[in-house]
Motif scaffolding. Sequence first.
Motif, PDB file in Angstrom:
ATOM      1  N   GLY A 189       0.838  -1.194   0.000  1.00 19.37           N
ATOM      2  CA  GLY A 189       0.000   0.000   0.000  1.00 19.37           C
ATOM      3  C   GLY A 189       0.869   1.239   0.000  1.00 19.37           C
ATOM      4  N   GLU A 190       2.105   1.089   0.476  1.00 16.05           N
ATOM      5  CA  GLU A 190       3.100   2.176   0.485  1.00 16.05           C
ATOM      6  C   GLU A 190       4.383   1.613  -0.129  1.00 16.05           C
ATOM      7  N   GLU A 191       5.528   2.212   0.153  1.00 14.87           N
ATOM      8  CA  GLU A 191       6.768   1.757  -0.493  1.00 14.87           C
ATOM      9  C   GLU A 191       7.030   0.278  -0.232  1.00 14.87           C
ATOM     10  N   GLN A 209       0.681  -2.081   5.764  1.00 13.73           N
ATOM     11  CA  GLN A 209       1.369  -0.788   5.909  1.00 13.73           C
ATOM     12  C   GLN A 209       0.341   0.321   5.997  1.00 13.73           C
ATOM     13  N   THR A 210      -0.890   0.016   5.587  1.00 16.50           N
ATOM     14  CA  THR A 210      -1.981   0.990   5.563  1.00 16.50           C
ATOM     15  C   THR A 210      -3.268   0.248   5.258  1.00 16.50           C
ATOM     16  N   GLY A 211      -4.363   0.733   5.809  1.00 12.00           N
ATOM     17  CA  GLY A 211      -5.668   0.130   5.494  1.00 12.00           C
ATOM     18  C   GLY A 211      -6.336   0.863   4.348  1.00 12.00           C
ATOM     19  N   GLN A 212      -5.647   1.863   3.829  1.00  8.80           N
ATOM     20  CA  GLN A 212      -6.259   2.805   2.876  1.00  8.80           C
ATOM     21  C   GLN A 212      -6.939   2.156   1.663  1.00  8.80           C
ATOM     22  N   LEU A 213      -6.228   1.219   0.998  1.00  8.25           N
ATOM     23  CA  LEU A 213      -6.771   0.691  -0.247  1.00  8.25           C
ATOM     24  C   LEU A 213      -8.084  -0.064   0.004  1.00  8.25           C
ATOM     25  N   PHE A 232       2.411  -1.812  10.166  1.00 10.01           N
ATOM     26  CA  PHE A 232       3.777  -2.344  10.203  1.00 10.01           C
ATOM     27  C   PHE A 232       4.613  -1.791   9.058  1.00 10.01           C
ATOM     28  N   ARG A 233       5.801  -1.343   9.384  1.00 13.62           N
ATOM     29  CA  ARG A 233       6.717  -0.884   8.329  1.00 13.62           C
ATOM     30  C   ARG A 233       8.127  -1.356   8.677  1.00 13.62           C
ATOM     31  N   ALA A 234       8.736  -2.068   7.732  1.00 12.13           N
ATOM     32  CA  ALA A 234      10.118  -2.502   7.957  1.00 12.13           C
ATOM     33  C   ALA A 234      11.031  -1.321   7.665  1.00 12.13           C
ATOM     34  N   GLU A 235      10.929  -0.289   8.481  1.00 12.96           N
ATOM     35  CA  GLU A 235      11.705   0.939   8.275  1.00 12.96           C
ATOM     36  C   GLU A 235      13.130   0.679   8.727  1.00 12.96           C
ATOM     37  N   LYS A 236      14.054   0.840   7.803  1.00 14.46           N
ATOM     38  CA  LYS A 236      15.444   0.649   8.209  1.00 14.46           C
ATOM     39  C   LYS A 236      15.959   1.984   8.726  1.00 14.46           C
ATOM     40  N   HIS A 242      10.493   6.806  14.175  1.00 20.89           N
ATOM     41  CA  HIS A 242      10.115   5.566  13.504  1.00 20.89           C
ATOM     42  C   HIS A 242       9.999   4.369  14.425  1.00 20.89           C
ATOM     43  N   LEU A 243       8.886   3.681  14.295  1.00 21.31           N
ATOM     44  CA  LEU A 243       8.700   2.388  14.928  1.00 21.31           C
ATOM     45  C   LEU A 243       8.417   1.402  13.796  1.00 21.31           C
ATOM     46  N   THR A 244       8.632   0.109  14.053  1.00 23.89           N
ATOM     47  CA  THR A 244       8.279  -0.851  13.004  1.00 23.89           C
ATOM     48  C   THR A 244       6.821  -1.288  13.167  1.00 23.89           C
ATOM     49  N   VAL A 249      -4.692   5.730  12.537  1.00 24.72           N
ATOM     50  CA  VAL A 249      -6.121   5.853  12.261  1.00 24.72           C
ATOM     51  C   VAL A 249      -6.249   6.477  10.882  1.00 24.72           C
ATOM     52  N   GLU A 250      -7.129   5.909  10.059  1.00 18.40           N
ATOM     53  CA  GLU A 250      -7.258   6.388   8.684  1.00 18.40           C
ATOM     54  C   GLU A 250      -8.730   6.601   8.335  1.00 18.40           C
ATOM     55  N   PRO A 251      -9.148   7.843   8.112  1.00 17.92           N
ATOM     56  CA  PRO A 251     -10.477   8.080   7.562  1.00 17.92           C
ATOM     57  C   PRO A 251     -10.416   8.104   6.036  1.00 17.92           C
ATOM     58  N   GLY A 448       7.354  17.761  13.473  1.00 15.51           N
ATOM     59  CA  GLY A 448       7.309  17.139  12.138  1.00 15.51           C
ATOM     60  C   GLY A 448       6.023  16.384  11.868  1.00 15.51           C
ATOM     61  N   GLU A 449       6.072  15.528  10.839  1.00 16.33           N
ATOM     62  CA  GLU A 449       4.858  14.907  10.285  1.00 16.33           C
ATOM     63  C   GLU A 449       4.091  14.035  11.277  1.00 16.33           C
ATOM     64  N   ILE A 450       2.788  14.315  11.379  1.00 15.51           N
ATOM     65  CA  ILE A 450       1.911  13.412  12.140  1.00 15.51           C
ATOM     66  C   ILE A 450       0.825  12.812  11.239  1.00 15.51           C
ATOM     67  N   ILE A 451       0.566  13.485  10.095  1.00 17.13           N
ATOM     68  CA  ILE A 451      -0.467  12.991   9.170  1.00 17.13           C
ATOM     69  C   ILE A 451       0.071  13.005   7.744  1.00 17.13           C
ATOM     70  N   VAL A 455      -5.977  13.263  -1.940  1.00 21.45           N
ATOM     71  CA  VAL A 455      -7.105  12.902  -2.783  1.00 21.45           C
ATOM     72  C   VAL A 455      -6.583  11.725  -3.604  1.00 21.45           C
ATOM     73  N   ARG A 456      -7.442  10.744  -3.931  1.00 24.79           N
ATOM     74  CA  ARG A 456      -6.974   9.540  -4.638  1.00 24.79           C
ATOM     75  C   ARG A 456      -7.205   9.684  -6.144  1.00 24.79           C
ATOM     76  N   GLU A 457      -6.302   9.097  -6.903  1.00 18.67           N
ATOM     77  CA  GLU A 457      -6.495   9.117  -8.361  1.00 18.67           C
ATOM     78  C   GLU A 457      -7.772   8.339  -8.668  1.00 18.67           C
ATOM     79  N   LEU A 496      -3.289   9.227  10.465  1.00 18.01           N
ATOM     80  CA  LEU A 496      -2.620   9.927  11.575  1.00 18.01           C
ATOM     81  C   LEU A 496      -1.916   8.894  12.443  1.00 18.01           C
ATOM     82  N   GLY A 497      -0.624   9.109  12.689  1.00 20.45           N
ATOM     83  CA  GLY A 497       0.149   8.198  13.528  1.00 20.45           C
ATOM     84  C   GLY A 497      -0.071   8.537  15.002  1.00 20.45           C
ATOM     85  N   VAL A 498      -0.543   7.522  15.748  1.00 14.50           N
ATOM     86  CA  VAL A 498      -0.913   7.762  17.149  1.00 14.50           C
ATOM     87  C   VAL A 498       0.309   8.112  18.007  1.00 14.50           C
TER      88      VAL A 498
HETATM   89  O1  4AD Z   1       2.315   9.182   5.468  1.00 16.83           O
HETATM   90  P1  4AD Z   1       1.949   7.755   5.609  1.00 16.83           P
HETATM   91  O2  4AD Z   1       2.891   6.744   5.097  1.00 16.83           O
HETATM   92  O3  4AD Z   1       0.523   7.635   4.900  1.00 16.83           O
HETATM   93  C1  4AD Z   1      -0.144   6.495   4.663  1.00 16.83           C
HETATM   94  O4  4AD Z   1       0.120   5.405   5.093  1.00 16.83           O
HETATM   95  C2  4AD Z   1      -1.450   6.719   3.906  1.00 16.83           C
HETATM   96  N1  4AD Z   1      -1.803   5.478   3.228  1.00 16.83           N
HETATM   97  C3  4AD Z   1      -2.496   7.146   4.871  1.00 16.83           C
HETATM   98  C4  4AD Z   1      -3.811   7.433   4.212  1.00 16.83           C
HETATM   99  O5  4AD Z   1      -3.871   8.311   3.383  1.00 16.83           O
HETATM  100  N2  4AD Z   1      -4.840   6.704   4.586  1.00 16.83           N
HETATM  101  O6  4AD Z   1       1.654   7.429   7.140  1.00 16.83           O
HETATM  102  C5  4AD Z   1       0.683   8.160   7.848  1.00 16.83           C
HETATM  103  C6  4AD Z   1       1.186   8.516   9.218  1.00 16.83           C
HETATM  104  C7  4AD Z   1       2.434   9.400   9.231  1.00 16.83           C
HETATM  105  O7  4AD Z   1       2.113  10.748   9.047  1.00 16.83           O
HETATM  106  C8  4AD Z   1       2.982   9.122  10.616  1.00 16.83           C
HETATM  107  O8  4AD Z   1       2.294   9.875  11.595  1.00 16.83           O
HETATM  108  C9  4AD Z   1       2.651   7.662  10.807  1.00 16.83           C
HETATM  109  O9  4AD Z   1       1.579   7.353   9.939  1.00 16.83           O
HETATM  110  N3  4AD Z   1       3.812   6.816  10.499  1.00 16.83           N
HETATM  111  C10 4AD Z   1       4.636   6.284  11.430  1.00 16.83           C
HETATM  112  N4  4AD Z   1       4.636   6.358  12.770  1.00 16.83           N
HETATM  113  C11 4AD Z   1       5.594   5.685  13.437  1.00 16.83           C
HETATM  114  N5  4AD Z   1       6.542   4.941  12.853  1.00 16.83           N
HETATM  115  C12 4AD Z   1       6.586   4.825  11.500  1.00 16.83           C
HETATM  116  N6  4AD Z   1       7.504   4.047  10.939  1.00 16.83           N
HETATM  117  C13 4AD Z   1       5.605   5.524  10.726  1.00 16.83           C
HETATM  118  N7  4AD Z   1       5.335   5.632   9.414  1.00 16.83           N
HETATM  119  C14 4AD Z   1       4.257   6.418   9.300  1.00 16.83           C
END
Ligand code: 4AD
Length: 526
Positions: A189-191, A209-213, A232-236, A242-244, A249-251, A448-451, A455-457, A496-498
């Motif tokens: 759903g992401e990288e 990685q996301t419930g979006q799709l 879950f993200r295998a973020e190196k 960053h957490l794995t 929460v995704e609206p 920094g980034e929390i959300i 808009v989707r294609e 939004l990352g909790v």
């Molecule tokens: O920006 P991200 O990757 O967006 C998505 O996953 C979209 N699919 C969401 C959507 O449009 N429904 O991740 C969204 C948020 C980030 O802004 C961040 O707050 C959090 O998820 N996040 C992480 N938090 C902790 N550890 C990580 N490795 C994170 N990766 C993303």
Amino acid sequence: MSFAKSVPQCIFYVLIWPMKKEIAMSDNRTLIIKLKDFTGQQVSLAGWVYQARSSGKVQFIILRDGTGLCQCVVEKGKIADELFEKLEHLGQESSLTITGVVRAEPRSVGGYELAVTNAEVIQSAVDYPITPKEHGIDFLLKHRHLHLRSQRQWCIGKIRHTVVDAIRRFFNDNGFTLIDTPILMAAAGEEEQSLFEVDYFGSPLFLTQTGQLHLECAAASFGKVYCFGPTFRAEKSKTRRHLTEFWMVEPEVAFIDLNGLLELAENFVSYIVSRVLQSNKPQLETLGADIAGLENIKPPFYRLTYTEAVEILTGEKTAKFMAEQLTQLKQQNATIEKRIAELETEQKGQIKQWKRDKNAAELIDLRGQLEEANIKIENNPKHTQSAAEFRWGKDLGGSDETIISQMHDKPVFVTHYPRAAKAFYMKTDRGNDKVVLNFDTLAPKGFGEIIGGSVREDNYDMLLKRIEEQGLKRESYDWYLDLRKYGSVPHGGFGLGVERTIAWLTGEPHIRQCIAFPRMMDKVYI
Ligand code: 4AD
Ligand code: MG
């Protein structure tokens, strides 16, 4: 139901009702949080020894019971000598019930004290490993099973509870339907680089990685939906952001444009902040959070396009801002170092135990602040240079986001990022096909980034082109493409990352402290 059957059932419920009530009241103990209703009365508390000191004639036991802290004053002669002695030797985190009379004492933690008349030790703990002296973060993470009892973790846990409750309430009260999206996924759903692979009966699947799709499917059925769960993200990457495994929460909303998404996001974030201010002021105070700053978090948030953000980063104002920040940080560190030296000298001398413990706690706090500021001092020149050299087209990095967010006192929406730097599902701006209709929300003052959202294609051909452009397997996305064939509508959402939100609200520098049992790239302890 037949009468013969319902009569015994009624009797059963009549019998069980008082039992249920009794379970709720348990052993007649009073909770510390309720003490204000019992001034002048005798109550029994049950909990754990958080701290204790004794002058030989009077003991002060700080009891914690999960709802708060209470100083229990034990005077020699007012209880049996044998019990006095037993309590005097009670180790940190021993469990006990303690009875006494409640009195208001504004100087005492929580504002009430217990004049002890009796106590019963449940379990006497010896050599609790986490003492008031300083421990490294590695030690504390290894002892997370115990460290969760610390005031800091307790305060963060209470705030997290409010944040999670506010998230659910906001969407439930605003016409959204909860959809539980799957954790096991067939495609990214992401990288793709951050996918966790799972062996699913011999074939690979991935942790979500996301419930979006999946939410996009549901939005075409319910209109306004949300999902909320572990992600879950295998973020190196070992950064503080960053957490794995984290909670997101995704609206997702049908018939919405970018402005609509920004309005939804600013109302949502402001609601979370207001609920935390309403429910958790004491915890925010204990954590040293910026309460005045949080009181300022109301719509509208700042809006910048990516192109404007790049102009800011490469502009003179930013270079000046960063230089001023460096001077300020150095001054601040000099003050902290002076205070640390004072306290260290005091600790070497003859001082009362309670003063020693108080100093030790202050030293932990100051050393933490110093460490944080030193990281910022070290990063400042690197971040300044990277901002000055930023060129249009790159995704904003963590340090760029930090700079923009440091320059603002309220969250900032950065919109319209370069198409090439962003995910396949983001809608290309029809007025400028170099950018997409997306946004990131940067929390203020350097968080920094929390959300992240967009808009989707919604056009079949454009989406297919993006999937192919990014080298993704088309077969994996046939079902996703179908949504563009059958009643496609403009739609979008965000995540939004909790933990990041909690880190911002509490002022906690590292998001690993914002989840009870953190999972990081290099370490999973418990
Ligand atoms: O920006 P991200 O990757 O967006 C998505 O996953 C979209 N699919 C969401 C959507 O449009 N429904 O991740 C969204 C948020 C980030 O802004 C961040 O707050 C959090 O998820 N996040 C992480 N938090 C902790 N550890 C990580 N490795 C994170 N990766 C993303
Ligand atoms: Mg993002």
